[in-house]
Every structure is written in C-alpha cells, then in structure tokens.
Design a protein around this motif. Structure first.
Motif, PDB file in Angstrom:
ATOM      1  N   ILE A  45       2.919   0.113  -1.614  1.00 12.27           N
ATOM      2  CA  ILE A  45       2.821  -1.143  -2.360  1.00 12.27           C
ATOM      3  C   ILE A  45       1.501  -1.215  -3.121  1.00 12.27           C
ATOM      4  O   ILE A  45       1.451  -1.728  -4.242  1.00 12.27           O
ATOM      5  CB  ILE A  45       3.011  -2.348  -1.414  1.00 12.27           C
ATOM      6  N   ALA A  46       0.442  -0.671  -2.543  1.00 10.09           N
ATOM      7  CA  ALA A  46      -0.854  -0.666  -3.232  1.00 10.09           C
ATOM      8  C   ALA A  46      -0.780   0.082  -4.555  1.00 10.09           C
ATOM      9  O   ALA A  46      -1.469  -0.266  -5.513  1.00 10.09           O
ATOM     10  CB  ALA A  46      -1.924  -0.043  -2.335  1.00 10.09           C
ATOM     11  N   GLY A  47       0.067   1.100  -4.625  1.00 14.82           N
ATOM     12  CA  GLY A  47       0.220   1.863  -5.866  1.00 14.82           C
ATOM     13  C   GLY A  47       0.994   1.128  -6.940  1.00 14.82           C
ATOM     14  O   GLY A  47       1.030   1.565  -8.091  1.00 14.82           O
ATOM     15  N   LEU A  48       1.610   0.007  -6.589  1.00 13.49           N
ATOM     16  CA  LEU A  48       2.402  -0.751  -7.550  1.00 13.49           C
ATOM     17  C   LEU A  48       1.610  -1.848  -8.256  1.00 13.49           C
ATOM     18  O   LEU A  48       2.081  -2.390  -9.250  1.00 13.49           O
ATOM     19  CB  LEU A  48       3.616  -1.385  -6.849  1.00 13.49           C
ATOM     20  N   PHE A  49       0.442  -2.185  -7.746  1.00 12.69           N
ATOM     21  CA  PHE A  49      -0.321  -3.304  -8.288  1.00 12.69           C
ATOM     22  C   PHE A  49      -1.701  -2.858  -8.777  1.00 12.69           C
ATOM     23  O   PHE A  49      -2.331  -2.004  -8.145  1.00 12.69           O
ATOM     24  CB  PHE A  49      -0.505  -4.388  -7.220  1.00 12.69           C
ATOM     25  N   PRO A  50      -2.166  -3.460  -9.873  1.00 10.72           N
ATOM     26  CA  PRO A  50      -3.539  -3.168 -10.311  1.00 10.72           C
ATOM     27  C   PRO A  50      -4.522  -3.510  -9.186  1.00 10.72           C
ATOM     28  O   PRO A  50      -4.328  -4.495  -8.471  1.00 10.72           O
ATOM     29  CB  PRO A  50      -3.742  -4.088 -11.511  1.00 10.72           C
ATOM     30  N   PHE A  51      -5.519  -2.718  -9.024  1.00  9.13           N
ATOM     31  CA  PHE A  51      -6.549  -2.844  -7.985  1.00  9.13           C
ATOM     32  C   PHE A  51      -6.022  -2.523  -6.590  1.00  9.13           C
ATOM     33  O   PHE A  51      -6.795  -2.478  -5.647  1.00  9.13           O
ATOM     34  CB  PHE A  51      -7.209  -4.239  -7.964  1.00  9.13           C
ATOM     35  N   GLY A  52      -4.724  -2.304  -6.443  1.00 10.65           N
ATOM     36  CA  GLY A  52      -4.155  -2.063  -5.119  1.00 10.65           C
ATOM     37  C   GLY A  52      -4.709  -0.824  -4.445  1.00 10.65           C
ATOM     38  O   GLY A  52      -4.979  -0.835  -3.246  1.00 10.65           O
ATOM     39  N   THR A  53      -4.879   0.245  -5.202  1.00  9.59           N
ATOM     40  CA  THR A  53      -5.397   1.471  -4.582  1.00  9.59           C
ATOM     41  C   THR A  53      -6.840   1.288  -4.127  1.00  9.59           C
ATOM     42  O   THR A  53      -7.238   1.884  -3.130  1.00  9.59           O
ATOM     43  CB  THR A  53      -5.302   2.663  -5.546  1.00  9.59           C
ATOM     44  N   PHE A  54      -7.582   0.442  -4.841  1.00  5.75           N
ATOM     45  CA  PHE A  54      -8.964   0.177  -4.425  1.00  5.75           C
ATOM     46  C   PHE A  54      -8.990  -0.667  -3.152  1.00  5.75           C
ATOM     47  O   PHE A  54      -9.834  -0.460  -2.283  1.00  5.75           O
ATOM     48  CB  PHE A  54      -9.740  -0.541  -5.537  1.00  5.75           C
TER      49      PHE A  54
ATOM     50  N   GLY B 149       0.988   7.450 -15.766  1.00  5.11           N
ATOM     51  CA  GLY B 149       2.267   7.826 -15.162  1.00  5.11           C
ATOM     52  C   GLY B 149       2.162   9.078 -14.319  1.00  5.11           C
ATOM     53  O   GLY B 149       2.691   9.141 -13.200  1.00  5.11           O
ATOM     54  N   VAL B 150       1.462  10.066 -14.822  1.00  2.00           N
ATOM     55  CA  VAL B 150       1.263  11.303 -14.066  1.00  2.00           C
ATOM     56  C   VAL B 150       0.425  11.024 -12.815  1.00  2.00           C
ATOM     57  O   VAL B 150       0.720  11.534 -11.722  1.00  2.00           O
ATOM     58  CB  VAL B 150       0.614  12.388 -14.957  1.00  2.00           C
ATOM     59  N   ALA B 151      -0.607  10.190 -12.961  1.00  2.00           N
ATOM     60  CA  ALA B 151      -1.452   9.852 -11.810  1.00  2.00           C
ATOM     61  C   ALA B 151      -0.649   9.101 -10.752  1.00  2.00           C
ATOM     62  O   ALA B 151      -0.823   9.341  -9.552  1.00  2.00           O
ATOM     63  CB  ALA B 151      -2.653   9.026 -12.256  1.00  2.00           C
ATOM     64  N   TRP B 152       0.238   8.212 -11.184  1.00  2.00           N
ATOM     65  CA  TRP B 152       1.063   7.467 -10.222  1.00  2.00           C
ATOM     66  C   TRP B 152       2.014   8.403  -9.484  1.00  2.00           C
ATOM     67  O   TRP B 152       2.191   8.300  -8.265  1.00  2.00           O
ATOM     68  CB  TRP B 152       1.827   6.347 -10.917  1.00  2.00           C
ATOM     69  N   LEU B 153       2.622   9.322 -10.219  1.00  2.00           N
ATOM     70  CA  LEU B 153       3.506  10.297  -9.560  1.00  2.00           C
ATOM     71  C   LEU B 153       2.721  11.175  -8.587  1.00  2.00           C
ATOM     72  O   LEU B 153       3.218  11.509  -7.502  1.00  2.00           O
ATOM     73  CB  LEU B 153       4.216  11.158 -10.604  1.00  2.00           C
ATOM     74  N   ALA B 154       1.498  11.554  -8.952  1.00  2.00           N
ATOM     75  CA  ALA B 154       0.650  12.334  -8.046  1.00  2.00           C
ATOM     76  C   ALA B 154       0.304  11.512  -6.803  1.00  2.00           C
ATOM     77  O   ALA B 154       0.241  12.053  -5.688  1.00  2.00           O
ATOM     78  CB  ALA B 154      -0.621  12.780  -8.765  1.00  2.00           C
ATOM     79  N   TYR B 155       0.099  10.221  -6.979  1.00  2.00           N
ATOM     80  CA  TYR B 155      -0.190   9.320  -5.861  1.00  2.00           C
ATOM     81  C   TYR B 155       0.988   9.297  -4.881  1.00  2.00           C
ATOM     82  O   TYR B 155       0.805   9.443  -3.668  1.00  2.00           O
ATOM     83  CB  TYR B 155      -0.479   7.922  -6.405  1.00  2.00           C
ATOM     84  N   ILE B 156       2.199   9.149  -5.405  1.00  2.00           N
ATOM     85  CA  ILE B 156       3.390   9.125  -4.554  1.00  2.00           C
ATOM     86  C   ILE B 156       3.586  10.490  -3.890  1.00  2.00           C
ATOM     87  O   ILE B 156       3.859  10.574  -2.688  1.00  2.00           O
ATOM     88  CB  ILE B 156       4.637   8.713  -5.367  1.00  2.00           C
ATOM     89  N   ALA B 157       3.436  11.566  -4.646  1.00  2.00           N
ATOM     90  CA  ALA B 157       3.553  12.910  -4.073  1.00  2.00           C
ATOM     91  C   ALA B 157       2.471  13.132  -3.014  1.00  2.00           C
ATOM     92  O   ALA B 157       2.732  13.750  -1.974  1.00  2.00           O
ATOM     93  CB  ALA B 157       3.454  13.975  -5.167  1.00  2.00           C
ATOM     94  N   GLY B 158       1.279  12.620  -3.270  1.00  5.32           N
ATOM     95  CA  GLY B 158       0.194  12.729  -2.296  1.00  5.32           C
ATOM     96  C   GLY B 158       0.508  11.988  -1.013  1.00  5.32           C
ATOM     97  O   GLY B 158       0.191  12.462   0.083  1.00  5.32           O
ATOM     98  N   MET B 159       1.139  10.826  -1.136  1.00  3.17           N
ATOM     99  CA  MET B 159       1.555  10.095   0.072  1.00  3.17           C
ATOM    100  C   MET B 159       2.498  10.944   0.914  1.00  3.17           C
ATOM    101  O   MET B 159       2.362  11.013   2.129  1.00  3.17           O
ATOM    102  CB  MET B 159       2.278   8.799  -0.316  1.00  3.17           C
TER     103      MET B 159
ATOM    104  N   ARG C 220       2.206  -0.177   3.122  1.00  2.00           N
ATOM    105  CA  ARG C 220       1.053  -0.790   2.461  1.00  2.00           C
ATOM    106  C   ARG C 220       0.505   0.137   1.382  1.00  2.00           C
ATOM    107  O   ARG C 220       0.177  -0.304   0.277  1.00  2.00           O
ATOM    108  CB  ARG C 220      -0.022  -1.082   3.500  1.00  2.00           C
ATOM    109  N   THR C 221       0.406   1.417   1.675  1.00  2.00           N
ATOM    110  CA  THR C 221      -0.121   2.377   0.713  1.00  2.00           C
ATOM    111  C   THR C 221       0.796   2.495  -0.497  1.00  2.00           C
ATOM    112  O   THR C 221       0.332   2.574  -1.633  1.00  2.00           O
ATOM    113  CB  THR C 221      -0.332   3.742   1.398  1.00  2.00           C
TER     114      THR C 221
END
Length: 100
Positions: free
Chosen positions: A75-84, A46-56, A72-73
C-alpha cells in the motif's frame, strides 16, 4: 541484511520519482503548458514502481515480515510519500537482523 538495504534503495528511487512526477513534471504540464517531462519521468516512475513490487517479492521473504507488513509495504507503494513513511519498518527489520 544486504537484501533489505537494496530494497530500501529501490523504495527511495520509487519515492523520489513519484515526487518528481507530482512536483515537477505535472506542474510543468498543467501550469506552464510544457509536457516534455511527463513521458520520461512517468516512464522512470513506472519502472521504479515495478522494481519496487518485484523487490517486495524477491527481497523481503525470510526477513521477518508478516502478512500485514507485506500489505503495508504494498500500500505504501501506491501513495505519494508512502515509501518514505514505510522506510522505518524496513529499517527496523534490517537492524533486527543485524543484531541477530
């Protein structure tokens, strides 16, 4: 360029924590009846996801991302493997900025 490198690191952590949650913590809970990893791994994710959104929001502006790239970026954070799967887009932007 440094900002995109930092965002890629955040995205990697977000992706790895997603995998840890789905491939380690949840199978332990549902197949072995041990839910001891759900809370710490879930909280870390959860913290990593919030950091991802804040980073965007903080790190991507001014680096040649279009509205569709942002979408796209996100949506990628919403799905497994999406960030990869989204990482090549961010890497291409970083490389283009390095050449400019």
């Amino acid at each position: 360029m440094r900002r995109l490198r930092f965002f890629r690191a955040i995205a990697l952590v977000e992706g790895v924590t997603t995998l840890a949650l789905f491939l380690v913590a949840m199978p332990m809970k549902y197949w072995m009846g041990d839910d001891s990893l759900i809370r710490p791994v879930g909280m870390t994710h959860g913290v990593a996801w919030l950091a991802y959104i804040a980073g965007m929001i903080a790190l991507l502006p001014g680096n040649g991302f279009s509205f569709l790239d942002y979408l796209r970026t996100f949506i990628a954070g919403l799905f497994p493997f999406g960030t990869f799967l989204n990482d090549p887009l961010v890497r291409r932007r970083r490389d283009a900025l390095a050449l400019a």
